[in-house]
Design a protein around this motif. Structure first.
Motif, PDB file in Angstrom:
ATOM      1  N   PHE A  24       0.867  -1.173   0.000  1.00 45.62           N
ATOM      2  CA  PHE A  24       0.000   0.000   0.000  1.00 45.62           C
ATOM      3  C   PHE A  24       0.903   1.222   0.000  1.00 45.62           C
ATOM      4  N   CYS A  25       0.335   2.392  -0.244  1.00 45.25           N
ATOM      5  CA  CYS A  25       1.119   3.626  -0.360  1.00 45.25           C
ATOM      6  C   CYS A  25       0.692   4.643   0.683  1.00 45.25           C
ATOM      7  N   ASP A  26       1.650   5.466   1.104  1.00 45.32           N
ATOM      8  CA  ASP A  26       1.285   6.622   1.918  1.00 45.32           C
ATOM      9  C   ASP A  26       0.906   7.780   0.996  1.00 45.32           C
ATOM     10  N   ILE A  27       0.654   8.942   1.566  1.00 50.20           N
ATOM     11  CA  ILE A  27       0.135  10.055   0.769  1.00 50.20           C
ATOM     12  C   ILE A  27       1.173  10.591  -0.214  1.00 50.20           C
ATOM     13  N   ALA A  28       2.458  10.441   0.106  1.00 46.31           N
ATOM     14  CA  ALA A  28       3.503  10.868  -0.827  1.00 46.31           C
ATOM     15  C   ALA A  28       3.682   9.882  -1.977  1.00 46.31           C
ATOM     16  N   GLY A  29       3.065   8.679  -1.873  1.00 47.95           N
ATOM     17  CA  GLY A  29       3.219   7.671  -2.910  1.00 47.95           C
ATOM     18  C   GLY A  29       4.335   6.689  -2.625  1.00 47.95           C
ATOM     19  N   PHE A  45      -8.356 -11.735   3.823  1.00 47.27           N
ATOM     20  CA  PHE A  45      -9.482 -11.465   2.919  1.00 47.27           C
ATOM     21  C   PHE A  45     -10.767 -11.175   3.687  1.00 47.27           C
ATOM     22  N   ALA A  46     -10.988 -11.912   4.760  1.00 49.80           N
ATOM     23  CA  ALA A  46     -12.259 -11.796   5.477  1.00 49.80           C
ATOM     24  C   ALA A  46     -12.316 -10.561   6.377  1.00 49.80           C
ATOM     25  N   GLU A  47     -11.245 -10.306   7.114  1.00 49.70           N
ATOM     26  CA  GLU A  47     -11.292  -9.250   8.129  1.00 49.70           C
ATOM     27  C   GLU A  47     -10.245  -8.160   7.936  1.00 49.70           C
ATOM     28  N   GLY A  48      -9.193  -8.445   7.183  1.00 52.75           N
ATOM     29  CA  GLY A  48      -8.093  -7.504   7.044  1.00 52.75           C
ATOM     30  C   GLY A  48      -7.012  -7.776   8.073  1.00 52.75           C
ATOM     31  N   LEU A  68      -6.593  -1.237   9.117  1.00 54.07           N
ATOM     32  CA  LEU A  68      -6.607  -2.587   8.550  1.00 54.07           C
ATOM     33  C   LEU A  68      -6.168  -2.537   7.099  1.00 54.07           C
ATOM     34  N   LEU A  69      -5.466  -3.577   6.674  1.00 56.94           N
ATOM     35  CA  LEU A  69      -5.138  -3.759   5.256  1.00 56.94           C
ATOM     36  C   LEU A  69      -5.993  -4.890   4.710  1.00 56.94           C
ATOM     37  N   ARG A  70      -6.741  -4.607   3.650  1.00 59.13           N
ATOM     38  CA  ARG A  70      -7.506  -5.671   2.996  1.00 59.13           C
ATOM     39  C   ARG A  70      -6.943  -5.866   1.584  1.00 59.13           C
ATOM     40  N   PRO A  71      -6.330  -7.009   1.308  1.00 59.89           N
ATOM     41  CA  PRO A  71      -5.720  -7.224  -0.009  1.00 59.89           C
ATOM     42  C   PRO A  71      -6.769  -7.352  -1.116  1.00 59.89           C
ATOM     43  N   ASP A  72      -6.423  -6.842  -2.290  1.00 63.99           N
ATOM     44  CA  ASP A  72      -7.272  -6.942  -3.473  1.00 63.99           C
ATOM     45  C   ASP A  72      -6.835  -8.187  -4.242  1.00 63.99           C
ATOM     46  N   PRO A  73      -7.637  -9.258  -4.239  1.00 68.61           N
ATOM     47  CA  PRO A  73      -7.193 -10.516  -4.849  1.00 68.61           C
ATOM     48  C   PRO A  73      -6.918 -10.403  -6.348  1.00 68.61           C
ATOM     49  N   ALA A  74      -7.539  -9.420  -7.002  1.00 63.51           N
ATOM     50  CA  ALA A  74      -7.321  -9.243  -8.445  1.00 63.51           C
ATOM     51  C   ALA A  74      -5.890  -8.807  -8.749  1.00 63.51           C
ATOM     52  N   THR A  75      -5.153  -8.347  -7.739  1.00 64.24           N
ATOM     53  CA  THR A  75      -3.789  -7.853  -7.963  1.00 64.24           C
ATOM     54  C   THR A  75      -2.729  -8.873  -7.570  1.00 64.24           C
ATOM     55  N   PHE A  76      -3.111 -10.099  -7.251  1.00 65.49           N
ATOM     56  CA  PHE A  76      -2.119 -11.085  -6.813  1.00 65.49           C
ATOM     57  C   PHE A  76      -1.182 -11.460  -7.957  1.00 65.49           C
ATOM     58  N   ALA A  87       8.589 -19.138  -3.289  1.00 64.79           N
ATOM     59  CA  ALA A  87       8.151 -17.913  -3.980  1.00 64.79           C
ATOM     60  C   ALA A  87       7.480 -16.931  -3.025  1.00 64.79           C
ATOM     61  N   THR A  88       7.505 -15.677  -3.448  1.00 65.97           N
ATOM     62  CA  THR A  88       6.837 -14.603  -2.712  1.00 65.97           C
ATOM     63  C   THR A  88       5.774 -13.981  -3.604  1.00 65.97           C
ATOM     64  N   GLY A  89       4.574 -13.855  -3.101  1.00 66.47           N
ATOM     65  CA  GLY A  89       3.504 -13.183  -3.841  1.00 66.47           C
ATOM     66  C   GLY A  89       3.306 -11.773  -3.318  1.00 66.47           C
ATOM     67  N   ARG A  90       2.543 -10.981  -4.069  1.00 63.21           N
ATOM     68  CA  ARG A  90       2.183  -9.651  -3.584  1.00 63.21           C
ATOM     69  C   ARG A  90       0.761  -9.313  -3.992  1.00 63.21           C
ATOM     70  N   MET A  91       0.090  -8.514  -3.166  1.00 58.41           N
ATOM     71  CA  MET A  91      -1.217  -7.957  -3.502  1.00 58.41           C
ATOM     72  C   MET A  91      -1.254  -6.502  -3.076  1.00 58.41           C
ATOM     73  N   MET A  92      -1.871  -5.665  -3.901  1.00 57.97           N
ATOM     74  CA  MET A  92      -2.152  -4.299  -3.510  1.00 57.97           C
ATOM     75  C   MET A  92      -3.307  -4.324  -2.496  1.00 57.97           C
ATOM     76  N   CYS A  93      -3.279  -3.374  -1.573  1.00 56.15           N
ATOM     77  CA  CYS A  93      -4.279  -3.373  -0.501  1.00 56.15           C
ATOM     78  C   CYS A  93      -5.069  -2.077  -0.452  1.00 56.15           C
ATOM     79  N   ASP A  94      -6.278  -2.196   0.039  1.00 58.59           N
ATOM     80  CA  ASP A  94      -7.051  -1.038   0.453  1.00 58.59           C
ATOM     81  C   ASP A  94      -6.880  -0.890   1.959  1.00 58.59           C
ATOM     82  N   VAL A  95      -6.775   0.363   2.397  1.00 58.08           N
ATOM     83  CA  VAL A  95      -6.627   0.644   3.828  1.00 58.08           C
ATOM     84  C   VAL A  95      -8.007   0.937   4.402  1.00 58.08           C
ATOM     85  N   LEU A  96      -8.324   0.278   5.529  1.00 55.53           N
ATOM     86  CA  LEU A  96      -9.642   0.398   6.143  1.00 55.53           C
ATOM     87  C   LEU A  96      -9.508   0.890   7.577  1.00 55.53           C
ATOM     88  N   THR A  97     -10.578   1.462   8.087  1.00 55.31           N
ATOM     89  CA  THR A  97     -10.657   1.800   9.504  1.00 55.31           C
ATOM     90  C   THR A  97     -10.969   0.517  10.281  1.00 55.31           C
TER      91      THR A  97
END
Length: 445
Positions: A24-29, A45-48, A68-76, A87-97
């Motif tokens: 995930f990214c901070d505000i500066a990117g 996936f379920a709770e973050g 909370l970080l909730r991974p976006d499965p479409a970005t795996f 191997a190491t995988g990665r997913m982009m995340c949405d940040v949640l309260t």
């Protein structure tokens, strides 16, 4: 859980993935990352996954540290440079309260919200970035002259050149991660390279830019080089920009295209450009967020310094490239102001928002400027109604601070943090005594 979640869990098992990095990214990117094990995937996936957001620039107010970080499965994707063994995988995340709501401070959320506004009008926003960067020899020492890996120029074919080897390795990694590259080549500056990504929806493109910057830095380090997306690392050489082609689609058709119109550009397309021009003084602090950005914009080397548009004018902020009359999907707008180091989520959000304001307000597009704007006199520019971009971050922040459009696009929390953070950057810069000042003044007074 949905089928995408199941697909990720199955792939992790089949490919013997040992770690999954949540990005995930901070505000500066700036890219942030934590690693989880496969055993934690279902819960992610379920709770973050909980993080302390107070340690990350701009993500929380001081009294809201839990996120909370909730991974976006479409970005795996698998990280190509980590290899296939363990191997190491990665997913982009949405940040949640903590209660599962999208965090107001998440840059990815800002772009998603702006895209949703466009979708309410039946519009889909796609982007195609041309990403420039420099490669220097290691070790990098700020006090020493930079050493580019070569002294080639624009489109040069460097026999056995390190840049060619670098681009081949980087592109292989990107394509292994399903990021499609359109072109790559040597740029104007010594050691300067460009990688262009294929058109994709703006959210995918922003995710891909973050990934590309990581891949470029990883590959460079593996080759005893250092990569930088800094806007202007060398005073006498071109800066690194991210010229980005923008398109809107409506009902599967290019909304910028109108057969028989000048440049094949529709009325909606003209209004979109008018919005980009009118609101440029407000959003340039986001598209060009560093003190150093304005060294590139005012460096007189094909970087835009004035708020105008044109067709064959490469000094313009906005250019309408040549399109094939028989190919309606090729009508597009090229925005030439972006830095390669911009936060792509926020940058695409403010550009889309400015364009939508032009459409909603039915802005009239001023006359285009086909002359090199740099070669005109100030009087000629004023007569044509061509205003300059801000010359430094301080002036850019003045335009940003008074903008209702920026406040509404970014949301109060991002807007206020960005303004405060960038003012601090300017103040720190203003306090410096530079080598130029010592050389030009020390012995004269």
């Amino acid at each position: 859980m949905g089928h995408l979640h199941d697909d990720v869990i199955r792939t992790v098992s089949d490919r013997d993935v040992r770690f999954i990095r949540l990005w995930f990214c901070d505000i500066a990117g700036t890219l942030k990352s934590i690693a989880i094990s496969p055993a934690d995937l279902e819960n992610a996936f379920a709770e973050g996954i909980g993080i302390d957001g107070s340690t990350i620039e701009g993500l929380t107010r001081s009294y809201e540290s839990d996120m909370l970080l909730r991974p976006d499965p479409a970005t795996f994707e698998l990280l190509a440079w980590r290899g296939d063994t363990n191997a190491t995988g990665r997913m982009m995340c949405d940040v949640l309260t903590p209660d599962g709501e999208p965090a107001a401070s998440d840059p990815r959320r800002v772009l998603k919200d702006t895209l949703a506004r466009a979708e309410e009008k039946g519009l889909e926003f796609s982007t195609h970035p041309e990403i420039e960067f420099y490669l220097f020899e290691e070790p990098y020492e700020p006090s020493q002259p930079l050493r580019p890996i070569d002294h080639a120029g624009y489109f040069d074919h460097v026999h056995r050149g390190q840049g060619q080897d670098f681009r081949r390795a980087a592109i292989q990694h990107l394509e292994a991660m399903n990021i499609q590259v359109e072109y790559s080549h040597h740029e104007n500056g010594p050691g300067q390279n460009e990688i262009d990504l294929r058109y994709a929806d703006a959210l995918t493109t922003a995710d891909n830019i973050v990934t590309l910057r990581t891949v470029v830095k990883e590959v460079a380090l593996s080759m005893n080089q250092v990569a930088t997306f800094m806007p202007k690392p060398m005073i006498d050489q071109p800066g690194s920009g991210m010229h980005t082609h923008l398109s809107l689609f409506q009902g599967g058709k290019n909304a910028f295209h109108e057969p028989g119109a000048e440049y094949g550009l529709s009325r909606l397309g003209r209004q979109f450009i008018a919005g980009l021009l009118r609101h440029a003084p407000e959003y340039v602090a986001v598209t060009n967020q560093w003190v150093n950005s304005y060294k590139r914009l005012w460096g007189a080397q094909e970087a835009p310094s004035y708020i105008c548009w044109g067709h064959n004018n490469r000094s313009a902020l906005v250019r309408v490239p040549f399109h094939k009359p028989t190919k309606g999907t090729s009508s597009r707008v090229e925005f030439r102001g972006l830095d390669s180091s911009a936060n792509p989520y926020l940058a695409f959000a403010v550009l889309l928002s400015a364009g939508l304001a032009g459409i909603e307000g039915e802005y009239e597009l001023p006359e285009g400027a086909e002359d090199a704007v740099w070669d005109l006199t100030e009087r000629e520019r004023r007569a044509m109604g061509i205003e300059p971009l801000p010359t430094d971050l301080f002036r850019a922040l003045e335009g940003f601070e008074g903008s209702e459009l920026m406040a509404s696009t970014l949301g109060e929390q991002v807007f206020e943090f960005f303004l405060r953070d960038k003012r601090q950057e300017w103040e720190r810069y203003r306090e410096q005594v530079t080598l130029y000042e010592l050389r030009s003044t020390f012995s004269r007074v």
